[in-house]
Design an enzyme around this catalytic site. Structure first.
Site, PDB file in Angstrom:
ATOM      1  N   ARG A 266      46.815  25.552  27.558  1.00 21.00           N
ATOM      2  CA  ARG A 266      47.699  26.577  28.237  1.00 21.00           C
ATOM      3  C   ARG A 266      47.215  26.831  29.833  1.00 21.00           C
TER       4      ARG A 266
ATOM      5  N   GLU B 118      34.619  33.120  44.169  1.00 18.92           N
ATOM      6  CA  GLU B 118      33.441  32.290  44.901  1.00 18.92           C
ATOM      7  C   GLU B 118      32.215  32.848  44.043  1.00 18.92           C
TER       8      GLU B 118
ATOM      9  N   ALA C  42      50.701  34.189  36.658  1.00 19.25           N
ATOM     10  CA  ALA C  42      49.629  33.788  35.782  1.00 19.25           C
ATOM     11  C   ALA C  42      49.123  34.454  34.674  1.00 19.25           C
TER      12      ALA C  42
ATOM     13  N   ARG D 214      42.502  30.375  -1.749  1.00 20.16           N
ATOM     14  CA  ARG D 214      40.988  30.536  -2.195  1.00 20.16           C
ATOM     15  C   ARG D 214      40.946  31.711  -3.341  1.00 20.16           C
TER      16      ARG D 214
ATOM     17  N   GLY E 172      35.607  32.823   5.200  1.00 19.00           N
ATOM     18  CA  GLY E 172      34.325  32.771   4.604  1.00 19.00           C
ATOM     19  C   GLY E 172      33.477  31.567   5.737  1.00 19.00           C
ATOM     20  N   GLY E 173      32.671  31.133   4.865  1.00 14.58           N
ATOM     21  CA  GLY E 173      31.922  30.130   5.731  1.00 14.58           C
ATOM     22  C   GLY E 173      32.577  28.933   6.269  1.00 14.58           C
TER      23      GLY E 173
ATOM     24  N   GLU F  24      41.389  35.816  35.472  1.00 14.98           N
ATOM     25  CA  GLU F  24      42.616  36.189  35.981  1.00 14.98           C
ATOM     26  C   GLU F  24      42.449  37.718  35.708  1.00 14.98           C
ATOM     27  N   GLY F  25      41.415  38.116  36.155  1.00 14.33           N
ATOM     28  CA  GLY F  25      41.127  39.723  35.996  1.00 14.33           C
ATOM     29  C   GLY F  25      40.422  40.238  34.693  1.00 14.33           C
TER      30      GLY F  25
HETATM   31  P1  TGC Z   1      43.943  46.192  46.723  1.00 14.94           P
HETATM   32  O1  TGC Z   1      43.620  47.112  48.209  1.00 14.94           O
HETATM   33  O2  TGC Z   1      44.450  47.161  45.905  1.00 14.94           O
HETATM   34  O3  TGC Z   1      45.183  45.147  47.314  1.00 14.94           O
HETATM   35  C1  TGC Z   1      45.216  44.395  48.419  1.00 14.94           C
HETATM   36  C2  TGC Z   1      46.673  43.805  48.696  1.00 14.94           C
HETATM   37  O4  TGC Z   1      47.154  43.150  47.516  1.00 14.94           O
HETATM   38  C3  TGC Z   1      48.449  43.946  46.887  1.00 14.94           C
HETATM   39  N1  TGC Z   1      48.308  43.807  45.541  1.00 14.94           N
HETATM   40  C4  TGC Z   1      49.132  42.753  44.840  1.00 14.94           C
HETATM   41  N2  TGC Z   1      49.970  42.221  45.226  1.00 14.94           N
HETATM   42  C5  TGC Z   1      50.800  41.257  44.182  1.00 14.94           C
HETATM   43  N3  TGC Z   1      50.366  41.283  43.074  1.00 14.94           N
HETATM   44  C6  TGC Z   1      49.120  42.164  42.671  1.00 14.94           C
HETATM   45  N4  TGC Z   1      49.007  42.281  41.462  1.00 14.94           N
HETATM   46  C7  TGC Z   1      48.806  42.967  43.439  1.00 14.94           C
HETATM   47  N5  TGC Z   1      47.686  43.924  43.238  1.00 14.94           N
HETATM   48  C8  TGC Z   1      47.305  44.143  44.600  1.00 14.94           C
HETATM   49  C9  TGC Z   1      47.977  45.266  47.443  1.00 14.94           C
HETATM   50  O5  TGC Z   1      49.226  45.942  47.486  1.00 14.94           O
HETATM   51  C10 TGC Z   1      47.493  45.084  48.942  1.00 14.94           C
HETATM   52  O6  TGC Z   1      48.463  44.634  49.780  1.00 14.94           O
HETATM   53  P2  TGC Z   1      48.697  45.141  51.129  1.00 14.94           P
HETATM   54  O7  TGC Z   1      49.761  44.670  51.851  1.00 14.94           O
HETATM   55  O8  TGC Z   1      48.600  46.707  51.282  1.00 14.94           O
HETATM   56  O9  TGC Z   1      47.237  44.582  51.713  1.00 14.94           O
HETATM   57  O10 TGC Z   1      42.740  45.145  46.804  1.00 14.94           O
HETATM   58  P3  TGC Z   1      41.226  45.398  46.058  1.00 14.94           P
HETATM   59  O11 TGC Z   1      40.522  44.605  47.116  1.00 14.94           O
HETATM   60  O12 TGC Z   1      40.920  46.826  45.841  1.00 14.94           O
HETATM   61  O13 TGC Z   1      41.381  44.581  44.866  1.00 14.94           O
HETATM   62  C11 TGC Z   1      42.159  45.156  43.775  1.00 14.94           C
HETATM   63  C12 TGC Z   1      41.966  44.553  42.518  1.00 14.94           C
HETATM   64  C13 TGC Z   1      40.455  44.656  41.948  1.00 14.94           C
HETATM   65  C14 TGC Z   1      42.771  44.811  41.080  1.00 14.94           C
HETATM   66  C15 TGC Z   1      41.817  42.798  42.689  1.00 14.94           C
HETATM   67  O14 TGC Z   1      41.030  42.409  43.649  1.00 14.94           O
HETATM   68  C16 TGC Z   1      41.882  42.000  41.257  1.00 14.94           C
HETATM   69  O15 TGC Z   1      42.905  41.805  40.801  1.00 14.94           O
HETATM   70  N6  TGC Z   1      40.815  41.402  41.063  1.00 14.94           N
HETATM   71  C17 TGC Z   1      40.544  40.489  40.122  1.00 14.94           C
HETATM   72  C18 TGC Z   1      40.429  39.148  40.412  1.00 14.94           C
HETATM   73  C19 TGC Z   1      41.001  38.066  39.768  1.00 14.94           C
HETATM   74  O16 TGC Z   1      41.929  38.347  38.856  1.00 14.94           O
HETATM   75  N7  TGC Z   1      40.656  36.846  40.059  1.00 14.94           N
HETATM   76  C20 TGC Z   1      41.348  35.707  39.345  1.00 14.94           C
HETATM   77  C21 TGC Z   1      40.804  34.392  40.016  1.00 14.94           C
HETATM   78  S1  TGC Z   1      42.036  33.299  39.554  1.00 14.94           S
HETATM   79  C22 TGC Z   1      41.580  32.642  37.937  1.00 14.94           C
HETATM   80  O17 TGC Z   1      40.991  33.340  37.126  1.00 14.94           O
HETATM   81  C23 TGC Z   1      42.559  31.611  37.099  1.00 14.94           C
HETATM   82  S2  TGC Z   1      41.865  31.387  35.707  1.00 14.94           S
HETATM   83  C24 TGC Z   1      43.143  30.369  35.405  1.00 14.94           C
HETATM   84  C25 TGC Z   1      43.427  29.541  34.266  1.00 14.94           C
HETATM   85  O18 TGC Z   1      42.468  28.525  33.632  1.00 14.94           O
HETATM   86  O19 TGC Z   1      44.260  30.003  33.369  1.00 14.94           O
HETATM   87  P1  FAD Z   2      31.859  39.630  37.840  1.00 15.88           P
HETATM   88  O1  FAD Z   2      33.083  39.861  38.923  1.00 15.88           O
HETATM   89  O2  FAD Z   2      30.881  39.647  38.682  1.00 15.88           O
HETATM   90  O3  FAD Z   2      32.140  40.798  36.897  1.00 15.88           O
HETATM   91  C1  FAD Z   2      31.053  41.148  35.836  1.00 15.88           C
HETATM   92  C2  FAD Z   2      31.152  42.135  35.101  1.00 15.88           C
HETATM   93  O4  FAD Z   2      31.383  43.509  35.867  1.00 15.88           O
HETATM   94  C3  FAD Z   2      32.841  42.250  34.167  1.00 15.88           C
HETATM   95  O5  FAD Z   2      32.317  42.760  33.073  1.00 15.88           O
HETATM   96  C4  FAD Z   2      33.491  43.031  35.312  1.00 15.88           C
HETATM   97  O6  FAD Z   2      34.631  43.477  34.380  1.00 15.88           O
HETATM   98  C5  FAD Z   2      32.513  44.119  35.609  1.00 15.88           C
HETATM   99  N1  FAD Z   2      33.030  44.796  36.987  1.00 15.88           N
HETATM  100  C6  FAD Z   2      33.071  43.980  38.197  1.00 15.88           C
HETATM  101  N2  FAD Z   2      33.670  44.831  39.134  1.00 15.88           N
HETATM  102  C7  FAD Z   2      33.832  46.170  38.268  1.00 15.88           C
HETATM  103  C8  FAD Z   2      34.416  47.097  38.800  1.00 15.88           C
HETATM  104  N3  FAD Z   2      34.721  47.522  39.907  1.00 15.88           N
HETATM  105  N4  FAD Z   2      34.458  48.330  37.986  1.00 15.88           N
HETATM  106  C9  FAD Z   2      34.008  48.189  36.578  1.00 15.88           C
HETATM  107  N5  FAD Z   2      33.500  46.861  36.068  1.00 15.88           N
HETATM  108  C10 FAD Z   2      33.610  45.886  36.909  1.00 15.88           C
HETATM  109  N6  FAD Z   2      38.998  31.558  39.276  1.00 15.88           N
HETATM  110  C11 FAD Z   2      39.735  30.717  40.307  1.00 15.88           C
HETATM  111  O7  FAD Z   2      39.727  31.253  41.124  1.00 15.88           O
HETATM  112  N7  FAD Z   2      40.456  29.828  39.871  1.00 15.88           N
HETATM  113  C12 FAD Z   2      40.332  29.157  38.355  1.00 15.88           C
HETATM  114  O8  FAD Z   2      41.072  28.350  38.139  1.00 15.88           O
HETATM  115  C13 FAD Z   2      39.534  29.900  37.539  1.00 15.88           C
HETATM  116  N8  FAD Z   2      39.216  29.571  36.103  1.00 15.88           N
HETATM  117  C14 FAD Z   2      38.323  29.933  35.713  1.00 15.88           C
HETATM  118  C15 FAD Z   2      38.009  29.337  34.374  1.00 15.88           C
HETATM  119  C16 FAD Z   2      36.955  29.836  33.470  1.00 15.88           C
HETATM  120  C17 FAD Z   2      36.685  29.161  32.416  1.00 15.88           C
HETATM  121  C18 FAD Z   2      36.250  31.075  33.893  1.00 15.88           C
HETATM  122  C19 FAD Z   2      35.157  31.699  32.805  1.00 15.88           C
HETATM  123  C20 FAD Z   2      36.480  31.657  34.933  1.00 15.88           C
HETATM  124  C21 FAD Z   2      37.473  31.377  35.992  1.00 15.88           C
HETATM  125  N9  FAD Z   2      37.767  31.553  37.261  1.00 15.88           N
HETATM  126  C22 FAD Z   2      38.815  31.055  37.950  1.00 15.88           C
HETATM  127  C23 FAD Z   2      37.200  32.840  37.749  1.00 15.88           C
HETATM  128  C24 FAD Z   2      37.358  34.125  37.142  1.00 15.88           C
HETATM  129  O9  FAD Z   2      38.605  34.648  37.525  1.00 15.88           O
HETATM  130  C25 FAD Z   2      36.237  35.014  37.057  1.00 15.88           C
HETATM  131  O10 FAD Z   2      35.154  34.648  36.534  1.00 15.88           O
HETATM  132  C26 FAD Z   2      36.695  36.517  37.002  1.00 15.88           C
HETATM  133  O11 FAD Z   2      37.592  37.108  38.190  1.00 15.88           O
HETATM  134  C27 FAD Z   2      35.421  37.556  36.941  1.00 15.88           C
HETATM  135  O12 FAD Z   2      34.597  37.340  37.992  1.00 15.88           O
HETATM  136  P2  FAD Z   2      33.018  37.035  37.828  1.00 15.88           P
HETATM  137  O13 FAD Z   2      32.940  36.025  36.774  1.00 15.88           O
HETATM  138  O14 FAD Z   2      32.301  36.889  39.261  1.00 15.88           O
HETATM  139  O15 FAD Z   2      32.517  38.651  36.964  1.00 15.88           O
END
Ligand code: TGC
Ligand code: FAD
Length: 400
Positions: free
Chosen positions: A98, A141, A251, A277, A348-349, A372-373
Site C-alpha cells: 500500500r 530530513e 496520502a 482450534r 497462540g504460538g 505521515e504524521g
Molecule cells: P503550520 O503553521 O500549522 O502550517 C503551515 C502551512 O501549512 C498549512 N497546512 C496545511 N495545508 C494543507 N494540508 C494540511 N494538512 C495542512 N496543515 C497545515 C497551514 O495552513 C499553513 O499555511 P500558510 O499558507 O498559512 O503558510 O505548520 P507547523 O510548522 O506548525 O506544522 C504543523 C504540523 C506539525 C501539523 C505539520 O508540520 C505536520 O503535519 N507534521 C508531520 C510531518 C509529516 O507528516 N511528515 C510526513 C512525511 S512523508 C511520509 O511520511 C511518507 S510515508 C509514505 C509511505 O510509505 O506511505
Molecule cells: P520525531 O519527529 O523525532 O518524533 C519522535 C517522537 O517525538 C514521536 O513520538 C513524536 O510523536 C514526538 N514528537 C515530536 N514532536 C512533538 C510535539 N510537538 N509534541 C509531542 N510529541 C512530539 N518521510 C518522507 O518524507 N517520505 C517518505 O516516503 C517516508 N517514508 C517513511 C517510511 C518509513 C518506513 C518510516 C519509518 C518513515 C518514513 N518517512 C518518510 C518519515 C516519517 O514521516 C517520519 O519518521 C515521521 O514524520 C516522524 O519523524 P521522526 O521519525 O523524525 O520522529
C-alpha cells in the site's frame, strides 16, 4: 511456504449497500489480484527485506497508481471511495505494498497534477500511472521529522538552473525510484517542490537496512551534492509548507482506509482459527474471553469503516478538512495495531509464525503509526482544531 489466502471481508453493517456497482467491481478486482499476485509471495519478500518489483505493472493495471488522477493524464479518474477501497485491499495484503501505491499516487502524481504545469503533467503522469516510472517523496530530513518547517535542504538560483544541496531520510521507494519530488528551501527560505531525476550528477539514493518493520518496502535516503536541476523541474503552482502537507492529506486519507485492511485480515484469520482450534475439547471460540476479543475487534472495524466511508463522501464533495483526515488516520492505525495484537493472542504460538499474517501486519503498523504524521502529532492536530491553540511548539524557559 506460501499461505492459502482464504480472506473474507467483514461487513457487519452491510456497508456494501453504500457502494455503487463500480466501487464493488474495483474493490473485487483489487482483492482478486492481491490473492493471486501478492499473497503467495509476500512472506518470502518480507523475510528477504525486498520490494517485489515485478508487481508494479499489475498495480498499474488495477488502477492503484493515481486512481483519482484524470484519465487524460493516464489516471483512472475514480472517486475517493474507489481510491480508499484499493488502499484497503492492498494493505490487507501488506502495508508496504500500500505504501508504494500511496506514495506513487498521493505524494508523487498528486503534486505533479496539482502544483505542476501542463508540460510536467504530460511528461510524468502517464508513465507513473502504468508503473513504468516509479517516484518517491522527500520531505523528512535527519533533523526534521515531525517539524518539516525546519528543513535544511535548499537550492540556489544559478541563472539557467538551480543548484540543490541537502539530504532526506526515511524515503519510501527511494532505492529504485526514477524520480523524486523533493521539498527544499529557496534562498528566500520559501519551501518549493522540485522533480529530481535518477542519473542527475550528485544525486544518490542509499538504501536503509536493518528495518524490522515494512520490510517488503524499500526505504532509503536522498542525498543532493550540488545537483543541477533544470528550471523546468520546479513545481510552479504552489509553494510553502502547505504544498507538501496538501499531498499528505491525500496520502493520510489512503492510510485511514488501508490500515483497516490490515485489521480485517487479522480479524478474519482469528474467526477461522477460533472455530478450528480445539482446547479442553472445545473450539477456543467457545470461550467467552475469545468471543470478547472477536466482538471488540469487529466493533472497532465497523466503527472505522463508517468513519472512512463518511470521510470519503466529504472528500468527494470537497468538504473534508485536514483535521478530519488526521482523526481518521490516527484512529484506523490505532485500532489496527490493537486488533493485530489481540489476533496474535488468539492464534497462540502459531500466531508468531509466517503461516498467519498478524506479526507482519503488526510490525508494519509500527511504521504506519509513525509516518505521515505520528500518532501524537495527529492528536495535537485534533487538539488544535478543538481549541484553536497549536500545542506543537513550546517556548522553554531561558536556563540563565
Ligand atoms: P503550520 O503553521 O500549522 O502550517 C503551515 C502551512 O501549512 C498549512 N497546512 C496545511 N495545508 C494543507 N494540508 C494540511 N494538512 C495542512 N496543515 C497545515 C497551514 O495552513 C499553513 O499555511 P500558510 O499558507 O498559512 O503558510 O505548520 P507547523 O510548522 O506548525 O506544522 C504543523 C504540523 C506539525 C501539523 C505539520 O508540520 C505536520 O503535519 N507534521 C508531520 C510531518 C509529516 O507528516 N511528515 C510526513 C512525511 S512523508 C511520509 O511520511 C511518507 S510515508 C509514505 C509511505 O510509505 O506511505
Ligand atoms: P520525531 O519527529 O523525532 O518524533 C519522535 C517522537 O517525538 C514521536 O513520538 C513524536 O510523536 C514526538 N514528537 C515530536 N514532536 C512533538 C510535539 N510537538 N509534541 C509531542 N510529541 C512530539 N518521510 C518522507 O518524507 N517520505 C517518505 O516516503 C517516508 N517514508 C517513511 C517510511 C518509513 C518506513 C518510516 C519509518 C518513515 C518514513 N518517512 C518518510 C518519515 C516519517 O514521516 C517520519 O519518521 C515521521 O514524520 C516522524 O519523524 P521522526 O521519525 O523524525 O520522529
Amino acid at each position: 511456504m506460501a499461505r492459502t489466502d482464504l480472506f473474507e471481508a467483514p461487513d457487519y453493517y452491510n456497508l456494501d449497500d453504500l457502494l455503487t456497482d463500480e466501487h464493488k467491481l474495483i474493490r473485487d478486482a483489487a482483492r482478486a489480484w492481491v490473492k493471486k499476485e501478492v499473497t503467495p509471495i509476500i512472506d518470502d519478500y518480507y523475510e528477504r527485506a525486498e520490494f517485489p518489483r515485478q508487481i508494479l505493472k499489475g498495480l498499474g493495471e488495477i488502477g492503484a497508481f493515481g486512481p483519482y488522477i484524470p484519465e487524460e493524464y493516464g489516471g483512472a479518474g475514480l472517486d475517493q471511495i474507489s481510491y480508499g477501497l484499493i488502499m484497503q485491499e492492498l494493505e490487507r495484503a501488506d502495508s508496504g505494498i500500500r505504501s508504494t501505491a500511496s506514495v506513487q499516487s498521493s505524494l508523487v502524481m498528486y503534486p505533479i497534477w496539482k502544483y505542476g504545469n501542463e508540460e510536467q503533467r504530460k511528461k510524468y503522469l502517464p508513465k507513473l500511472a502504468t508503473g513504468e516510472m516509479v517516484g518517491c517523496f522527500g520531505l523528512t530530513e535527519p533533523d526534521y521529522g515531525s517539524n518539516p518547517t525546519g528543513m535544511i535542504t535548499h537550492f540556489k538560483d544559478m541563472g539557467d538552473h538551480y543548484l540543490l544541496n541537502g539530504a532526506k531520510m526515511w524515503i519510501s521507494n527511494a532505492p529504485f525510484a526514477d524520480i523524486a519530488v523533493v521539498w527544499a528551501k529557496s534562498e528566500e527560505g520559501r519551501i518549493h517542490g522540485l522533480i529530481v531525476e535518477r542519473g542527475m550528477e550528485g544525486f544518490t539514493t542509499p538504501e536503509t537496512h536493518g528495518k524490522w518493520s515494512l520490510r517488503a518496502s524499500a526505504t532509503g535516503e536522498l542525498v543532493f551534492d550540488n545537483v543541477k536541476i533544470p528550471k523546468a523541474n520546479l513545481l510552479p503552482n504552489k509553494s510553502g509548507l502547505g504544498a507538501p502537507l496538501g499531498c499528505l492529506d491525500s496520502a493520510r486519507f489512503g492510510i485511514a482506509w488501508g490500515a483497516i485492511g490490515s485489521a480485517m485480515d487479522c480479524y478474519d484469520s482469528s474467526v477461522r482459527y477460533a472455530k478450528e482450534r480445539i482446547q479442553f475439547d472445545v473450539p477456543i471460540g467457545a470461550f467467552q474471553l475469545t468471543q470478547k476479543k472477536l466482538a471488540e475487534m469487529l466493533t472497532e472495524i465497523t466503527k472505522a469503516q463508517l468513519m472512512v466511508w463518511r470521510l470519503s463522501v466529504l472528500r468527494n464533495e470537497d468538504r473534508a478538512t485536514s483535521s478530519q483526515i488526521s482523526m481518521a488516520k490516527r484512529n484506523s492505525v490505532d485500532i489496527a495495531l490493537k486488533i493485530c495484537r489481540e489476533a496474535r493472542q488468539i492464534h497462540g504460538g502459531m500466531g508468531i509464525t509466517s503461516e498467519y499474517p498478524m506479526m507482519r501486519h503488526m510490525m508494519n503498523l509500527e511504521s504506519v503509526v509513525t509516518y505521515e504524521g505520528t500518532h501524537d502529532i495527529h492528536l495535537l492536530i485534533t487538539g488544535m482544531d478543538i481549541t484553536g491553540i497549536p500545542a506543537f511548539k513550546r517556548d522553554l524557559p531561558d536556563p540563565k
